[in-house]
Write a protein that holds these residues in place. Structure first.
Motif, short mmCIF file in Angstrom:
data_model
loop_
_atom_site.label_atom_id
_atom_site.label_comp_id
_atom_site.label_asym_id
_atom_site.label_seq_id
_atom_site.Cartn_x
_atom_site.Cartn_y
_atom_site.Cartn_z
N LEU A 126 0.83 -1.20 0.00
CA LEU A 126 0.00 0.00 0.00
C LEU A 126 0.86 1.25 0.00
O LEU A 126 1.92 1.29 0.63
CB LEU A 126 -0.91 0.02 1.24
CG LEU A 126 -1.95 -1.09 1.36
CD1 LEU A 126 -2.76 -0.90 2.63
CD2 LEU A 126 -2.87 -1.12 0.14
N CYS A 127 0.39 2.27 -0.69
CA CYS A 127 1.06 3.57 -0.63
C CYS A 127 0.88 4.11 0.79
O CYS A 127 -0.22 4.09 1.33
CB CYS A 127 0.44 4.53 -1.64
SG CYS A 127 1.01 6.23 -1.40
N SER A 128 1.97 4.59 1.39
CA SER A 128 1.89 5.04 2.78
C SER A 128 1.05 6.31 2.91
O SER A 128 0.50 6.58 3.97
CB SER A 128 3.29 5.27 3.33
OG SER A 128 3.98 6.18 2.50
N THR A 129 0.90 7.06 1.81
CA THR A 129 0.10 8.28 1.85
C THR A 129 -1.37 7.99 1.58
O THR A 129 -2.25 8.37 2.34
CB THR A 129 0.62 9.30 0.80
OG1 THR A 129 2.02 9.45 0.98
CG2 THR A 129 -0.08 10.65 0.95
N HIS A 130 -1.64 7.28 0.47
CA HIS A 130 -3.02 7.08 0.03
C HIS A 130 -3.65 5.79 0.52
O HIS A 130 -4.87 5.61 0.37
CB HIS A 130 -3.08 7.13 -1.51
CG HIS A 130 -2.69 8.46 -2.07
ND1 HIS A 130 -1.40 8.71 -2.57
CD2 HIS A 130 -3.37 9.62 -2.18
CE1 HIS A 130 -1.34 9.96 -2.98
NE2 HIS A 130 -2.51 10.54 -2.76
N ARG A 131 -2.85 4.90 1.09
CA ARG A 131 -3.34 3.60 1.58
C ARG A 131 -4.05 2.82 0.47
O ARG A 131 -5.02 2.10 0.72
CB ARG A 131 -4.31 3.77 2.78
CG ARG A 131 -3.80 4.67 3.90
CD ARG A 131 -2.48 4.26 4.47
NE ARG A 131 -2.45 2.92 5.05
CZ ARG A 131 -1.32 2.26 5.36
NH1 ARG A 131 -0.15 2.81 5.10
NH2 ARG A 131 -1.37 1.07 5.91
N CYS A 148 4.84 1.61 -7.31
CA CYS A 148 4.77 3.05 -7.49
C CYS A 148 3.31 3.51 -7.50
O CYS A 148 2.48 2.97 -8.24
CB CYS A 148 5.45 3.41 -8.82
SG CYS A 148 5.68 5.16 -9.04
N CYS A 149 2.99 4.46 -6.66
CA CYS A 149 1.62 4.98 -6.58
C CYS A 149 1.33 5.85 -7.80
O CYS A 149 2.19 6.59 -8.26
CB CYS A 149 1.46 5.77 -5.28
SG CYS A 149 -0.19 6.45 -5.07
N ARG A 150 0.09 5.77 -8.30
CA ARG A 150 -0.26 6.55 -9.49
C ARG A 150 -0.94 7.86 -9.17
O ARG A 150 -1.27 8.63 -10.07
CB ARG A 150 -1.20 5.74 -10.38
CG ARG A 150 -0.54 4.60 -11.09
CD ARG A 150 -1.52 3.97 -12.06
NE ARG A 150 -1.13 2.60 -12.36
CZ ARG A 150 -1.83 1.80 -13.14
NH1 ARG A 150 -2.94 2.21 -13.68
NH2 ARG A 150 -1.41 0.58 -13.37
N MET A 151 -1.20 8.06 -7.88
CA MET A 151 -1.98 9.23 -7.50
C MET A 151 -1.15 10.51 -7.52
O MET A 151 -0.24 10.66 -6.70
CB MET A 151 -2.57 9.04 -6.08
CG MET A 151 -3.24 7.69 -5.88
SD MET A 151 -4.94 7.65 -6.41
CE MET A 151 -5.74 8.16 -4.92
N GLY A 152 -1.46 11.40 -8.40
CA GLY A 152 -0.88 12.74 -8.45
C GLY A 152 0.63 12.78 -8.33
O GLY A 152 1.35 12.06 -9.03
N GLN A 153 1.10 13.60 -7.41
CA GLN A 153 2.53 13.81 -7.21
C GLN A 153 3.22 12.58 -6.62
O GLN A 153 4.43 12.48 -6.61
CB GLN A 153 2.75 15.00 -6.26
CG GLN A 153 2.27 16.33 -6.79
CD GLN A 153 3.08 16.79 -7.99
OE1 GLN A 153 4.31 16.67 -8.00
NE2 GLN A 153 2.42 17.30 -9.02
N CYS A 154 2.43 11.67 -6.11
CA CYS A 154 2.96 10.49 -5.43
C CYS A 154 3.86 9.65 -6.35
O CYS A 154 4.74 8.96 -5.90
CB CYS A 154 1.80 9.64 -4.94
SG CYS A 154 2.02 9.05 -3.27
N ARG A 155 3.58 9.75 -7.63
CA ARG A 155 4.25 8.91 -8.62
C ARG A 155 5.77 8.88 -8.44
O ARG A 155 6.41 7.84 -8.52
CB ARG A 155 3.90 9.41 -10.02
CG ARG A 155 4.31 8.51 -11.14
CD ARG A 155 3.83 9.10 -12.45
NE ARG A 155 2.38 8.98 -12.62
CZ ARG A 155 1.79 8.01 -13.34
NH1 ARG A 155 2.52 7.11 -13.95
NH2 ARG A 155 0.49 7.96 -13.45
ZN ZN Z 1 0.30 7.49 -3.06
#
Ligand code: ZN
Length: 403
Positions: A126-131, A148-155
């Protein structure tokens, strides 16, 4: 986790010496074979004496959650057909062999699938920011890729290599080659056979590469085996007998001015069981100051301990043990005391242990303790009719537990 365990293990094996410890007196009952070099082995890999059973390549996914509670067994079940040696042809055909490793773990895709199914790497995290679950981006053919998270700047911020924290971290070889070397180690192939059987072609694997990977795998085995021993707990108990003896491994060797004198190993085995414990004596001495703590580490207070007349054991009764001795210098019967006390079972183990080391350099002080632990691991595999490759994968899974 693994590094901490490793550091702990090294502390266990490398305790500081007692200050002002006197040199050991000569021991009249020293077994003559203790410093005798072993005969050269044939140039073939060591095969298990019995056909292993639980060796079939896993077909069903083994989720990581399932490894949280280790199921260790030191003594084989005598009720199984395997324990009686009755293994069918079909069962033998289902076991790992070199050609199967080539066919089933010969490509990066196969290796990644196998690593996922066996809990060696994570399928998702899980992405630590978006879970939210992060997809895997793969860069190369033999790379495990990155989450790799796809959400916004998280990438850009969230990218984490899938190999991080796994057994595969820092690996320079391709995944199929790594699994090939794992298999070779599990089967105790000689360096020559590792190079000979290497089905990838190209230049031969260097001796250095083979040795390094061998040590790396052994580390997982050593941590696993020590964990298992801790899980099983101490041996013996009131009314039970544990035979104890020490033996020296390696011979006096004069090499480039260096004198290597081998290693003292303490052995403990419970009567009526396969519970064998081995400890390399810290600082390579066998005084009471060294032996008693090792015995206390492995043997329950109140146990009947049988030893020879080595004086370091004389204080055992003041540590809560019932001590019985056999005098190897007794001209009437050097093997069995009048009261029936003998230490033949632990003494007979030394030949088995030493034959295991026949092709390893047991004068090497750096990894000798690890080799002793590896021996116990392999002994247990043989007793349980298991396949060393399956057990190696299991040891790596447990040692590098993925969350
Ligand atoms: Zn994320």
């Amino acid at each position: 986790m693994a590094a901490q365990k490793r550091a702990h293990m090294l502390r266990v094996f490398q305790q500081p010496p007692e200050a002002g410890t006197p040199p050991p007196p000569p021991r009249p009952t020293e077994p003559p074979e203790a410093t005798t070099p072993l005969p050269s082995p044939p140039h073939t890999p060591v095969q298990p004496e019995v056909a292993p059973l639980s060796a079939s390549p896993p077909r069903t996914p083994a989720p990581t959650e399932a490894v949280s509670q280790p199921q260790y067994s030191e003594v084989p079940s005598t009720s199984t057909r395997a324990a009686r040696g009755n293994i069918t042809s079909a069962e033998i055909r289902s076991m790992w062999a070199t050609y199967k490793v080539r066919d089933q773990l010969g490509t990066a895709e196969q290796c990644i699938q196998f690593a996922e199914e066996n809990g060696l790497v994570l399928r998702s995290t899980l992405c630590s920011t978006h879970r939210t679950p992060m997809p895997i981006y793969s860069k190369g053919n033999s790379d495990l890729g990155s989450f790799c998270c796809r959400m916004g700047q998280c990438r850009t911020k969230s990218s984490v290599r899938r190999a991080k924290g796994t057994w595969f971290e820092n690996a320079k070889l391709s995944l199929p080659h790594i699994f090939y070397l794992k298999y070779c180690y599990s089967r105790r192939f000689t360096q020559f056979n590792v190079q000979l059987e290497d089905y990838f072609g190209g230049p031969c694997l260097s001796s250095r590469t083979i040795t390094d990977w061998c040590s790396y795998r052994r580390e997982a085995v050593v941590i696993y085996q020590i964990d298992k021993q801790e899980h099983v707990g101490k041996i013996g108990g009131p009314g039970k007998i544990v035979q104890i003896d020490e033996s020296k491994f390696g011979k006096r060797k004069f090499n480039k001015g260096r004198i290597v004198e081998g290693h003292w190993v303490l052995g403990m085995i419970e009567d009526g069981s396969e519970y064998l414990r081995l400890e390399v004596c810290p600082e390579n001495v066998r005084f009471a100051e060294v032996l008693i703590p090792l015995i206390q580490k492995h043997v329950i207070e109140g146990t009947i301990i049988r030893t020879d007349y080595w004086k370091a054991y004389d204080c055992l009764s003041s540590y809560g043990y019932e001590h019985q001795k056999v005098n190897h210098s007794d001209p009437e019967n050097p093997f069995v005391a009048p009261d029936g006390t003998h230490t033949q079972r632990i003494e007979s183990q030394w030949r088995v242990v030493k034959s295991f080391f026949h092709k390893d350099n047991f004068n090497n002080p750096a990894n000798f303790a690890d080799l002793v632990v590896e021996f116990l691991w392999r002994k247990s595999i043989l007793k349980n009719r298991e396949h060393p490759f399956t057990k190696l994968i299991d040891a790596i899974k447990r040692t590098y537990k993925q969350k």
